[in-house]
Design a protein around this motif. Structure first.
Motif, PDB file in Angstrom:
ATOM      1  N   HIS A 117       0.912  -0.880  -0.062  1.00  0.00           N
ATOM      2  CA  HIS A 117      -0.295  -0.227  -0.235  1.00  0.00           C
ATOM      3  C   HIS A 117       0.685   1.340  -0.073  1.00  0.00           C
ATOM      4  CE1 HIS A 117      -2.387   3.232   1.960  1.00  0.00           C
ATOM      5  NE2 HIS A 117      -3.526   2.605   1.087  1.00  0.00           N
ATOM      6  N   ALA A 118       2.057   1.467   0.976  1.00  0.00           N
ATOM      7  CA  ALA A 118       3.527   2.032   0.400  1.00  0.00           C
ATOM      8  C   ALA A 118       3.781   2.383  -0.230  1.00  0.00           C
ATOM      9  CB  ALA A 118       4.277   1.890   2.193  1.00  0.00           C
ATOM     10  N   LYS A 121       0.862   4.369  -2.998  1.00  0.00           N
ATOM     11  CA  LYS A 121       0.908   5.401  -2.611  1.00  0.00           C
ATOM     12  C   LYS A 121       1.940   6.419  -3.296  1.00  0.00           C
ATOM     13  CE  LYS A 121      -2.027   6.929   1.199  1.00  0.00           C
ATOM     14  NZ  LYS A 121      -3.143   7.394   0.871  1.00  0.00           N
ATOM     15  N   GLU A 122       3.593   5.798  -3.041  1.00  0.00           N
ATOM     16  CA  GLU A 122       4.757   6.242  -3.853  1.00  0.00           C
ATOM     17  C   GLU A 122       4.274   6.777  -4.880  1.00  0.00           C
ATOM     18  OE1 GLU A 122       7.841   5.344  -2.630  1.00  0.00           O
ATOM     19  OE2 GLU A 122       7.443   5.104  -1.020  1.00  0.00           O
ATOM     20  N   TYR A 125      -1.431   6.299  -5.586  1.00  0.00           N
ATOM     21  CA  TYR A 125      -2.568   5.653  -5.505  1.00  0.00           C
ATOM     22  C   TYR A 125      -2.807   5.831  -4.497  1.00  0.00           C
ATOM     23  CZ  TYR A 125      -5.122   2.353  -3.507  1.00  0.00           C
ATOM     24  OH  TYR A 125      -7.037   1.230  -3.044  1.00  0.00           O
ATOM     25  N   GLN A 126      -4.797   7.022  -4.858  1.00  0.00           N
ATOM     26  CA  GLN A 126      -5.105   7.696  -3.816  1.00  0.00           C
ATOM     27  C   GLN A 126      -6.141   7.533  -2.877  1.00  0.00           C
ATOM     28  OE1 GLN A 126      -6.021  11.368  -5.459  1.00  0.00           O
ATOM     29  NE2 GLN A 126      -3.990  11.407  -5.884  1.00  0.00           N
ATOM     30  N   THR A 128      -8.027   4.000  -0.140  1.00  0.00           N
ATOM     31  CA  THR A 128      -7.798   3.621   0.986  1.00  0.00           C
ATOM     32  C   THR A 128      -7.000   2.291   1.211  1.00  0.00           C
ATOM     33  OG1 THR A 128      -9.780   1.975   1.198  1.00  0.00           O
ATOM     34  CG2 THR A 128      -9.623   4.789   2.385  1.00  0.00           C
ATOM     35  N   TYR A 129      -6.299   1.419   2.617  1.00  0.00           N
ATOM     36  CA  TYR A 129      -5.439  -0.179   2.569  1.00  0.00           C
ATOM     37  C   TYR A 129      -6.694  -1.263   2.015  1.00  0.00           C
ATOM     38  CZ  TYR A 129      -3.561  -4.112   4.951  1.00  0.00           C
ATOM     39  OH  TYR A 129      -3.661  -5.058   5.260  1.00  0.00           O
TER      40      TYR A 129
END
Length: 160
Positions: A117-118, A121-122, A125-126, A128-129
């Motif tokens: 997930h992290a 996000k980088e 990706y916006q 939720t987990y």
């Protein structure tokens, strides 16, 4: 019985009112259709056949045991495909552009969903987990759970 001869009957109904529905015309036999799609296609065919015979929306709804709005929506659709849109179709998600990357990482051995997930996000990706976790759940290997034996003091031999 003579009074009811003018009552609308679905096409191909016998004198007892039993409907004999023939299979739809042979279309694309390579694609298997879902039961929902088959039902919508058949409803479209029957409603339009009754409309062509001059029956009204209320009459058709009463005879086929359908809601008036269902018959109206079916009557407005020129083709069955117009009825096949909506909630039964898969919708795009925020995760869709990142699914190939997530699958590749899982294949390469990344089993930590928090870390994945992290990384996503980088990449931008916006969402939720939880969305990612829900996507990964069926792709996870089943865990072998072991049940630890409950050792009670009376089961153990006394020391010394």
């Amino acid at each position: 019985m003579h009074q009811h001869t003018a009552c609308p009957q679905p096409p191909d109904a016998d004198e007892n009112g039993i409907v004999h529905i023939p299979f739809a015309d042979e279309q694309d036999t390579t694609k298997e259709i879902s039961p929902i799609e088959a039902r919508l296609r058949e409803r479209h065919r029957v409603v339009h056949a009754l409309l062509d015979q001059g029956h009204g929306i209320r009459e058709i709804a009463r005879e086929l045991h359908l809601g008036g709005n269902t018959v109206r929506r079916t009557a407005r659709a020129e083709t069955p495909e117009q009825l096949l849109t909506g909630r039964h179709q898969p919708r795009p998600t925020q995760l869709d552009p990142y699914k190939p990357y997530a699958d590749k990482q899982r294949e390469e051995g990344c089993t930590n969903a928090v870390r994945l997930h992290a990384e996503l996000k980088e990449l931008g990706y916006q969402a939720t987990y939880r969305i990612l976790s829900h996507y990964l759940r069926p792709r996870r290997r089943p865990r072998i759970r072991t049940v630890a034996r409950n050792h009670r003091a009376s089961d153990r031999s006394p020391p010394g």
